[in-house]
Design a protein around this motif. Sequence first.
Motif, PDB file in Angstrom:
ATOM      1  N   TYR A   1       0.850  -1.184   0.000  1.00 16.66           N
ATOM      2  CA  TYR A   1       0.000   0.000   0.000  1.00 16.66           C
ATOM      3  C   TYR A   1       0.889   1.237   0.000  1.00 16.66           C
ATOM      4  O   TYR A   1       2.058   1.188   0.384  1.00 16.66           O
ATOM      5  CB  TYR A   1      -0.920   0.033   1.225  1.00 16.66           C
ATOM      6  N   GLY A   2       0.312   2.342  -0.447  1.00 10.93           N
ATOM      7  CA  GLY A   2       1.041   3.598  -0.420  1.00 10.93           C
ATOM      8  C   GLY A   2       0.679   4.443   0.777  1.00 10.93           C
ATOM      9  O   GLY A   2       1.502   5.192   1.295  1.00 10.93           O
ATOM     10  N   THR A   3      -0.569   4.314   1.214  1.00 10.77           N
ATOM     11  CA  THR A   3      -1.095   5.091   2.329  1.00 10.77           C
ATOM     12  C   THR A   3      -2.056   4.216   3.102  1.00 10.77           C
ATOM     13  O   THR A   3      -2.643   3.280   2.528  1.00 10.77           O
ATOM     14  CB  THR A   3      -1.864   6.345   1.825  1.00 10.77           C
ATOM     15  N   VAL A   4      -2.235   4.486   4.375  1.00  9.13           N
ATOM     16  CA  VAL A   4      -3.256   3.767   5.131  1.00  9.13           C
ATOM     17  C   VAL A   4      -4.257   4.779   5.683  1.00  9.13           C
ATOM     18  O   VAL A   4      -3.919   5.925   5.985  1.00  9.13           O
ATOM     19  CB  VAL A   4      -2.678   2.915   6.293  1.00  9.13           C
ATOM     20  N   LEU A   5      -5.484   4.321   5.794  1.00 10.51           N
ATOM     21  CA  LEU A   5      -6.547   5.097   6.407  1.00 10.51           C
ATOM     22  C   LEU A   5      -7.004   4.293   7.610  1.00 10.51           C
ATOM     23  O   LEU A   5      -7.545   3.188   7.459  1.00 10.51           O
ATOM     24  CB  LEU A   5      -7.697   5.298   5.416  1.00 10.51           C
ATOM     25  N   ILE A   6      -6.767   4.800   8.806  1.00 10.58           N
ATOM     26  CA  ILE A   6      -7.103   4.086  10.037  1.00 10.58           C
ATOM     27  C   ILE A   6      -8.415   4.647  10.558  1.00 10.58           C
ATOM     28  O   ILE A   6      -8.523   5.847  10.834  1.00 10.58           O
ATOM     29  CB  ILE A   6      -5.973   4.217  11.073  1.00 10.58           C
ATOM     30  N   CYS A   7      -9.429   3.767  10.663  1.00 17.09           N
ATOM     31  CA  CYS A   7     -10.795   4.222  10.945  1.00 17.09           C
ATOM     32  C   CYS A   7     -11.385   3.486  12.136  1.00 17.09           C
ATOM     33  O   CYS A   7     -11.200   2.276  12.283  1.00 17.09           O
ATOM     34  CB  CYS A   7     -11.723   3.936   9.759  1.00 17.09           C
ATOM     35  N   ASN A   8     -12.147   4.200  12.940  1.00 19.41           N
ATOM     36  CA  ASN A   8     -13.056   3.556  13.878  1.00 19.41           C
ATOM     37  C   ASN A   8     -14.279   3.064  13.100  1.00 19.41           C
ATOM     38  O   ASN A   8     -14.696   3.711  12.136  1.00 19.41           O
ATOM     39  CB  ASN A   8     -13.520   4.537  14.952  1.00 19.41           C
TER      40      ASN A   8
ATOM     41  N   ASP B   1      -4.557  13.408  -0.338  1.00 18.17           N
ATOM     42  CA  ASP B   1      -3.928  14.462  -1.130  1.00 18.17           C
ATOM     43  C   ASP B   1      -3.221  15.499  -0.264  1.00 18.17           C
ATOM     44  O   ASP B   1      -2.333  16.211  -0.743  1.00 18.17           O
ATOM     45  CB  ASP B   1      -4.972  15.168  -1.999  1.00 18.17           C
ATOM     46  N   SER B   2      -3.610  15.606   1.004  1.00 19.37           N
ATOM     47  CA  SER B   2      -2.989  16.602   1.886  1.00 19.37           C
ATOM     48  C   SER B   2      -1.703  16.103   2.535  1.00 19.37           C
ATOM     49  O   SER B   2      -1.014  16.878   3.205  1.00 19.37           O
ATOM     50  CB  SER B   2      -3.977  17.039   2.972  1.00 19.37           C
ATOM     51  N   LEU B   3      -1.383  14.822   2.343  1.00 24.22           N
ATOM     52  CA  LEU B   3      -0.145  14.280   2.891  1.00 24.22           C
ATOM     53  C   LEU B   3       1.050  14.746   2.061  1.00 24.22           C
ATOM     54  O   LEU B   3       0.939  15.046   0.886  1.00 24.22           O
ATOM     55  CB  LEU B   3      -0.195  12.751   2.910  1.00 24.22           C
ATOM     56  N   GLY B   4       2.214  14.768   2.682  1.00 21.42           N
ATOM     57  CA  GLY B   4       3.424  15.215   2.016  1.00 21.42           C
ATOM     58  C   GLY B   4       3.827  16.599   2.489  1.00 21.42           C
ATOM     59  O   GLY B   4       3.108  17.265   3.239  1.00 21.42           O
ATOM     60  N   GLU B   5       5.010  17.047   2.050  1.00 16.35           N
ATOM     61  CA  GLU B   5       5.555  18.344   2.446  1.00 16.35           C
ATOM     62  C   GLU B   5       5.583  18.482   3.974  1.00 16.35           C
ATOM     63  O   GLU B   5       5.185  19.499   4.542  1.00 16.35           O
ATOM     64  CB  GLU B   5       4.753  19.486   1.807  1.00 16.35           C
ATOM     65  N   GLY B   6       6.024  17.427   4.619  1.00 11.90           N
ATOM     66  CA  GLY B   6       6.157  17.438   6.069  1.00 11.90           C
ATOM     67  C   GLY B   6       4.959  16.911   6.814  1.00 11.90           C
ATOM     68  O   GLY B   6       5.027  16.703   8.028  1.00 11.90           O
ATOM     69  N   VAL B   7       3.830  16.680   6.134  1.00 14.06           N
ATOM     70  CA  VAL B   7       2.627  16.145   6.777  1.00 14.06           C
ATOM     71  C   VAL B   7       2.619  14.629   6.625  1.00 14.06           C
ATOM     72  O   VAL B   7       2.559  14.109   5.513  1.00 14.06           O
ATOM     73  CB  VAL B   7       1.347  16.744   6.164  1.00 14.06           C
ATOM     74  N   GLY B   8       2.677  13.928   7.749  1.00 14.51           N
ATOM     75  CA  GLY B   8       2.643  12.469   7.717  1.00 14.51           C
ATOM     76  C   GLY B   8       1.312  11.896   8.115  1.00 14.51           C
ATOM     77  O   GLY B   8       0.990  10.745   7.784  1.00 14.51           O
ATOM     78  N   ILE B   9       0.505  12.686   8.839  1.00 15.85           N
ATOM     79  CA  ILE B   9      -0.800  12.241   9.323  1.00 15.85           C
ATOM     80  C   ILE B   9      -1.809  13.344   9.026  1.00 15.85           C
ATOM     81  O   ILE B   9      -1.586  14.511   9.377  1.00 15.85           O
ATOM     82  CB  ILE B   9      -0.769  11.955  10.840  1.00 15.85           C
TER      83      ILE B   9
ATOM     84  N   SER C   1       0.777   8.488   5.864  1.00 18.77           N
ATOM     85  CA  SER C   1       1.568   8.213   4.665  1.00 18.77           C
ATOM     86  C   SER C   1       2.437   6.980   4.852  1.00 18.77           C
ATOM     87  O   SER C   1       2.826   6.628   5.977  1.00 18.77           O
ATOM     88  CB  SER C   1       2.448   9.421   4.329  1.00 18.77           C
ATOM     89  N   GLY C   2       2.761   6.343   3.727  1.00 23.19           N
ATOM     90  CA  GLY C   2       3.636   5.184   3.785  1.00 23.19           C
ATOM     91  C   GLY C   2       4.999   5.520   4.344  1.00 23.19           C
ATOM     92  O   GLY C   2       5.592   4.727   5.092  1.00 23.19           O
ATOM     93  N   ASP C   3       5.525   6.701   4.004  1.00 22.41           N
ATOM     94  CA  ASP C   3       6.824   7.121   4.523  1.00 22.41           C
ATOM     95  C   ASP C   3       6.788   7.266   6.041  1.00 22.41           C
ATOM     96  O   ASP C   3       7.716   6.838   6.739  1.00 22.41           O
ATOM     97  CB  ASP C   3       7.238   8.452   3.898  1.00 22.41           C
ATOM     98  N   CYS C   4       5.714   7.873   6.545  1.00 25.47           N
ATOM     99  CA  CYS C   4       5.588   8.057   7.995  1.00 25.47           C
ATOM    100  C   CYS C   4       5.523   6.708   8.695  1.00 25.47           C
ATOM    101  O   CYS C   4       6.175   6.502   9.727  1.00 25.47           O
ATOM    102  CB  CYS C   4       4.345   8.890   8.298  1.00 25.47           C
ATOM    103  N   LEU C   5       4.745   5.785   8.147  1.00 24.44           N
ATOM    104  CA  LEU C   5       4.646   4.450   8.734  1.00 24.44           C
ATOM    105  C   LEU C   5       5.986   3.736   8.734  1.00 24.44           C
ATOM    106  O   LEU C   5       6.361   3.076   9.707  1.00 24.44           O
ATOM    107  CB  LEU C   5       3.613   3.620   7.969  1.00 24.44           C
ATOM    108  N   ALA C   6       6.726   3.867   7.628  1.00 25.65           N
ATOM    109  CA  ALA C   6       8.017   3.187   7.523  1.00 25.65           C
ATOM    110  C   ALA C   6       8.997   3.696   8.566  1.00 25.65           C
ATOM    111  O   ALA C   6       9.774   2.931   9.143  1.00 25.65           O
ATOM    112  CB  ALA C   6       8.588   3.371   6.119  1.00 25.65           C
TER     113      ALA C   6
END
Length: 299
Positions: free
Chosen positions: A82-89, A104-112, A182-187
């Motif tokens: 996966y490239g991104t995860v969406l964690i939901c209740n 789309d808002s992820l990136g440029e320093g935003v990981g969550i 984001s996948g980068d943040c998770l990694a």
Amino acid sequence: MSTVAVIVVTWNSASVLPGFLDALPDGMTGLDWRLVVADNDSADDTVEVLRTLAPDATVVQTGRNAGYAAGVNAALGAAGEYGTVLICNPDIRMREGCAKRLVDSLGEGVGIAVPLLYEEGSDTPHRSLRRESSVARAFGEALIGNTRAGRFPRLSELVTDPAAYRGPTRADWATGALMAVSGDCLAVCGQWDESFFLYSEETEYCLRARDRGYATQLEPTAEAVHLGGDSQVSPRLWTLLTLNRVRLYRKRHGPLATAAFRTAVLLRETSRAALGRPAARAAAAALARPGALRRTPGP
């Protein structure tokens, strides 16, 4: 387009799952996605509801009530690429296009990225943004209440400024009912901390991500309804929330600062117990016991 893994942790969630699943296709519009559910040994029809209404979902049965963070980790382990995860209740109802706006808002320093949350039947956004705990903020909330103290950033964790919810706003952490990671943040950040059975696990993850250079940001064009839980009315759950809040502070600070923070939280719960609030009474009694912070109690 990379796949988004939609991660859901369930425990006796049969009553709320149909609504979640019904809203999911509209919420995921514009994305390639797959649903992965970790079920923590539900005693109701949760698994049967999933197999009937979401036959293509991957269902991981943990075999025990393992806690929220453990469920997230189990689902992530079964999600494949996966490239991104969406964690939901499971009590989240995404509005149309919610997930894509978050991704789309992820990136440029935003990981969550987190959405604007509404309570059921309300047109007023939930105040979901938070500042990191501090001794001063804990005493501020204890003495004048978190809503009034929220006007003063040094005196409350709660972000109450309406302007913060009208545009993209970064915060130390946010309510974890729905978050894109984001996948980068998770990694970089790795697994969720399973020492927190329930509550504070999303706080710990957001703070850990921030420490590693990944901010948590509100995306107000993404909207969802959160049916909510009973932590504020259930003495058992409010006690768990309160103890884990102090436990997390202890993980990040020394013993003297932790003692001061615990005192402030105990003052808040004791003052609310004096007003006749059973949940606060239970939390204060638990927090005052020696050894209360040694482990995370489960239900």
